[in-house]
Design a protein around this motif. Sequence first.
Motif, PDB file in Angstrom:
ATOM      1  N   ARG A 160      13.643  -5.341  -5.917  1.00 34.65           N
ATOM      2  CA  ARG A 160      12.738  -4.659  -5.174  1.00 34.65           C
ATOM      3  C   ARG A 160      12.045  -3.694  -6.022  1.00 34.65           C
ATOM      4  O   ARG A 160      12.365  -3.207  -6.903  1.00 34.65           O
ATOM      5  N   ILE A 161      10.699  -3.694  -5.364  1.00 34.18           N
ATOM      6  CA  ILE A 161       9.562  -3.052  -6.166  1.00 34.18           C
ATOM      7  C   ILE A 161       8.854  -1.861  -5.065  1.00 34.18           C
ATOM      8  O   ILE A 161       8.625  -2.435  -4.174  1.00 34.18           O
ATOM      9  N   TYR A 162       8.849  -0.669  -5.683  1.00 38.34           N
ATOM     10  CA  TYR A 162       8.694   0.292  -4.753  1.00 38.34           C
ATOM     11  C   TYR A 162       7.053   0.801  -5.097  1.00 38.34           C
ATOM     12  O   TYR A 162       6.671   1.579  -4.321  1.00 38.34           O
ATOM     13  N   VAL A 163       6.710   0.535  -6.391  1.00 38.64           N
ATOM     14  CA  VAL A 163       5.502   0.914  -6.685  1.00 38.64           C
ATOM     15  C   VAL A 163       4.485  -0.044  -6.006  1.00 38.64           C
ATOM     16  O   VAL A 163       4.461  -1.258  -6.055  1.00 38.64           O
ATOM     17  N   PRO A 164       3.659   0.797  -5.099  1.00 42.00           N
ATOM     18  CA  PRO A 164       2.548  -0.071  -4.197  1.00 42.00           C
ATOM     19  C   PRO A 164       1.822  -1.008  -5.062  1.00 42.00           C
ATOM     20  O   PRO A 164       1.211  -0.798  -5.980  1.00 42.00           O
ATOM     21  N   ILE A 165       1.744  -2.216  -4.638  1.00 40.86           N
ATOM     22  CA  ILE A 165       0.850  -3.412  -5.425  1.00 40.86           C
ATOM     23  C   ILE A 165      -0.502  -3.107  -5.540  1.00 40.86           C
ATOM     24  O   ILE A 165      -1.139  -3.081  -6.425  1.00 40.86           O
ATOM     25  N   ASP A 191      -1.617   0.212  -6.094  1.00 40.31           N
ATOM     26  CA  ASP A 191      -1.634   1.206  -7.213  1.00 40.31           C
ATOM     27  C   ASP A 191      -1.614   0.226  -8.467  1.00 40.31           C
ATOM     28  O   ASP A 191      -2.127   0.785  -9.558  1.00 40.31           O
ATOM     29  N   MET A 192      -0.761  -0.856  -8.776  1.00 42.04           N
ATOM     30  CA  MET A 192      -0.572  -1.666  -9.789  1.00 42.04           C
ATOM     31  C   MET A 192      -2.259  -1.966 -10.091  1.00 42.04           C
ATOM     32  O   MET A 192      -2.385  -2.408 -11.498  1.00 42.04           O
ATOM     33  N   LYS A 193      -2.595  -2.637  -9.046  1.00 42.85           N
ATOM     34  CA  LYS A 193      -3.899  -3.259  -9.291  1.00 42.85           C
ATOM     35  C   LYS A 193      -5.167  -2.273  -9.765  1.00 42.85           C
ATOM     36  O   LYS A 193      -5.935  -2.472 -10.713  1.00 42.85           O
ATOM     37  N   ARG A 194      -4.939  -1.245  -9.202  1.00 36.53           N
ATOM     38  CA  ARG A 194      -6.010   0.001  -9.518  1.00 36.53           C
ATOM     39  C   ARG A 194      -5.812   0.326 -10.928  1.00 36.53           C
ATOM     40  O   ARG A 194      -6.807   0.525 -11.523  1.00 36.53           O
ATOM     41  N   PHE A 195      -4.667   0.166 -11.734  1.00 35.72           N
ATOM     42  CA  PHE A 195      -4.581   0.419 -13.075  1.00 35.72           C
ATOM     43  C   PHE A 195      -4.299  -0.686 -13.789  1.00 35.72           C
ATOM     44  O   PHE A 195      -4.141  -0.700 -15.046  1.00 35.72           O
ATOM     45  N   THR A 214       0.795  -1.185  -0.193  1.00 33.81           N
ATOM     46  CA  THR A 214      -0.045   0.058   0.093  1.00 33.81           C
ATOM     47  C   THR A 214       0.905   1.198   0.177  1.00 33.81           C
ATOM     48  O   THR A 214       2.012   1.145   0.204  1.00 33.81           O
ATOM     49  N   TRP A 215       0.054   2.269  -0.327  1.00 26.73           N
ATOM     50  CA  TRP A 215       0.783   3.707  -0.178  1.00 26.73           C
ATOM     51  C   TRP A 215       1.219   4.039   1.017  1.00 26.73           C
ATOM     52  O   TRP A 215       2.529   4.316   1.605  1.00 26.73           O
ATOM     53  N   ARG A 269       5.065   5.006   2.406  1.00 30.01           N
ATOM     54  CA  ARG A 269       5.235   6.296   3.164  1.00 30.01           C
ATOM     55  C   ARG A 269       5.993   5.863   4.408  1.00 30.01           C
ATOM     56  O   ARG A 269       6.748   6.589   4.849  1.00 30.01           O
ATOM     57  N   GLU A 270       5.613   4.973   5.031  1.00 29.52           N
ATOM     58  CA  GLU A 270       6.456   4.580   6.305  1.00 29.52           C
ATOM     59  C   GLU A 270       7.751   4.237   6.007  1.00 29.52           C
ATOM     60  O   GLU A 270       8.770   4.617   6.813  1.00 29.52           O
ATOM     61  N   TYR A 271       8.049   3.627   5.023  1.00 31.90           N
ATOM     62  CA  TYR A 271       9.417   3.606   4.429  1.00 31.90           C
ATOM     63  C   TYR A 271      10.252   4.932   4.289  1.00 31.90           C
ATOM     64  O   TYR A 271      11.119   4.840   4.626  1.00 31.90           O
ATOM     65  N   CYS A 272       9.523   5.554   3.525  1.00 29.47           N
ATOM     66  CA  CYS A 272      10.118   7.077   3.271  1.00 29.47           C
ATOM     67  C   CYS A 272      10.229   7.860   4.591  1.00 29.47           C
ATOM     68  O   CYS A 272      11.368   8.633   4.742  1.00 29.47           O
ATOM     69  N   ILE A 273       9.347   7.691   5.552  1.00 34.18           N
ATOM     70  CA  ILE A 273       9.578   8.393   6.921  1.00 34.18           C
ATOM     71  C   ILE A 273      10.881   7.940   7.527  1.00 34.18           C
ATOM     72  O   ILE A 273      11.256   8.698   8.216  1.00 34.18           O
ATOM     73  N   HIS A 274      11.541   6.703   7.140  1.00 38.19           N
ATOM     74  CA  HIS A 274      12.728   6.354   7.785  1.00 38.19           C
ATOM     75  C   HIS A 274      13.908   6.571   6.769  1.00 38.19           C
ATOM     76  O   HIS A 274      14.945   6.942   7.264  1.00 38.19           O
ATOM     77  N   SER A 275      13.575   6.505   5.446  1.00 41.50           N
ATOM     78  CA  SER A 275      14.773   6.518   4.628  1.00 41.50           C
ATOM     79  C   SER A 275      14.987   8.068   4.079  1.00 41.50           C
ATOM     80  O   SER A 275      16.086   8.332   3.708  1.00 41.50           O
ATOM     81  N   ALA A 276      13.922   8.792   4.189  1.00 46.41           N
ATOM     82  CA  ALA A 276      14.172  10.291   3.308  1.00 46.41           C
ATOM     83  C   ALA A 276      13.866  11.433   4.414  1.00 46.41           C
ATOM     84  O   ALA A 276      14.990  12.175   4.521  1.00 46.41           O
ATOM     85  N   ASP A 277      12.987  11.431   5.160  1.00 44.37           N
ATOM     86  CA  ASP A 277      12.571  12.260   5.991  1.00 44.37           C
ATOM     87  C   ASP A 277      13.451  12.742   6.975  1.00 44.37           C
ATOM     88  O   ASP A 277      13.763  14.047   7.389  1.00 44.37           O
ATOM     89  N   PRO A 278      14.441  11.627   7.623  1.00 43.03           N
ATOM     90  CA  PRO A 278      15.354  12.186   8.698  1.00 43.03           C
ATOM     91  C   PRO A 278      16.473  13.007   8.152  1.00 43.03           C
ATOM     92  O   PRO A 278      16.982  13.666   8.767  1.00 43.03           O
ATOM     93  N   VAL A 279      16.640  12.676   6.721  1.00 42.36           N
ATOM     94  CA  VAL A 279      17.603  13.625   6.050  1.00 42.36           C
ATOM     95  C   VAL A 279      17.380  15.288   6.161  1.00 42.36           C
ATOM     96  O   VAL A 279      18.149  16.057   6.516  1.00 42.36           O
TER      97      VAL A 279
END
Length: 257
Positions: A148-153, A155-159, A90-91, A95-105
């Motif tokens: 590694r696949i970062y596109v949320p599953i 979203d793939m199903k939605r389209f 899911t998104w 987002r939880e991954y980004c909270i750890h990988s990006a936002d702290p920078v």
Amino acid sequence: QDIQNIYAFCRYGDDLGDEAPFSNNLRWKLLDCWEIDLNEAARDDWSGNPRHPILRAVQHTAKKYSIPLEPFWKLIQAFKMDQKITRYQTWEELREYCIHSADPVGHLFLYVYGHDDAELRKISDYTCTALQLANHWQDVARDYSQNRIYVPIEDMKRFGYTMEMYQARLYNQQWKELMQFQVERTQSWFDKGSPLVARVDQRLAVDLQMFTSGGEAVLRAIEKSKYNTWKKRPTVSKFKQIMMLLKAKSMWKKINQ
């Protein structure tokens, strides 16, 4: 120098997680050692005795600006996530991954430039997550080569883009619509983070402008490729890079007048 210390911490941790020539389990153990040494550096208000020279440099910076342990710790958790998680359903999970990988920078940059402000950190999160997302959409082929696949599953199903299509790296209408959706969502996050430039130290504002311009340029490159990120990795042209550099130099001149 303090920004270089932070960059060295991020670069070294990322290399342990992505480039170390070992299995994911051994990379996890290396990251465990990195985390233990970080905790030692942060002991007694950053007065411990870490073994690694990068962490001794980080310790100096963290103590100088009263930076808490949390953003450094979160980055290590993101590197560990990459050893265990290869799909995001899911998104919210991404987002939880980004909270750890990006936002702290972004938080670390704010601390170094004298901004210990929760509201500014929240605005910064929009920009940092957008930068991470732009990188993901730019690197779908490279990431998939590392399984590694970062596109949320979801979203793939939605389209209507199936996992079989992903495995075949199939470029079709479903992929175009899926990537267009991701690019538009990412741009909306850049837009939400844009007010930060006017609210921070002018030197940091120059960096922010450069980061944002670079990330948005990646999105435009993806659009220009008609979202065919499987065929060729979208990149920012040399001309565009030079224009962004000249704009940054102009901002610096205004600051130093």
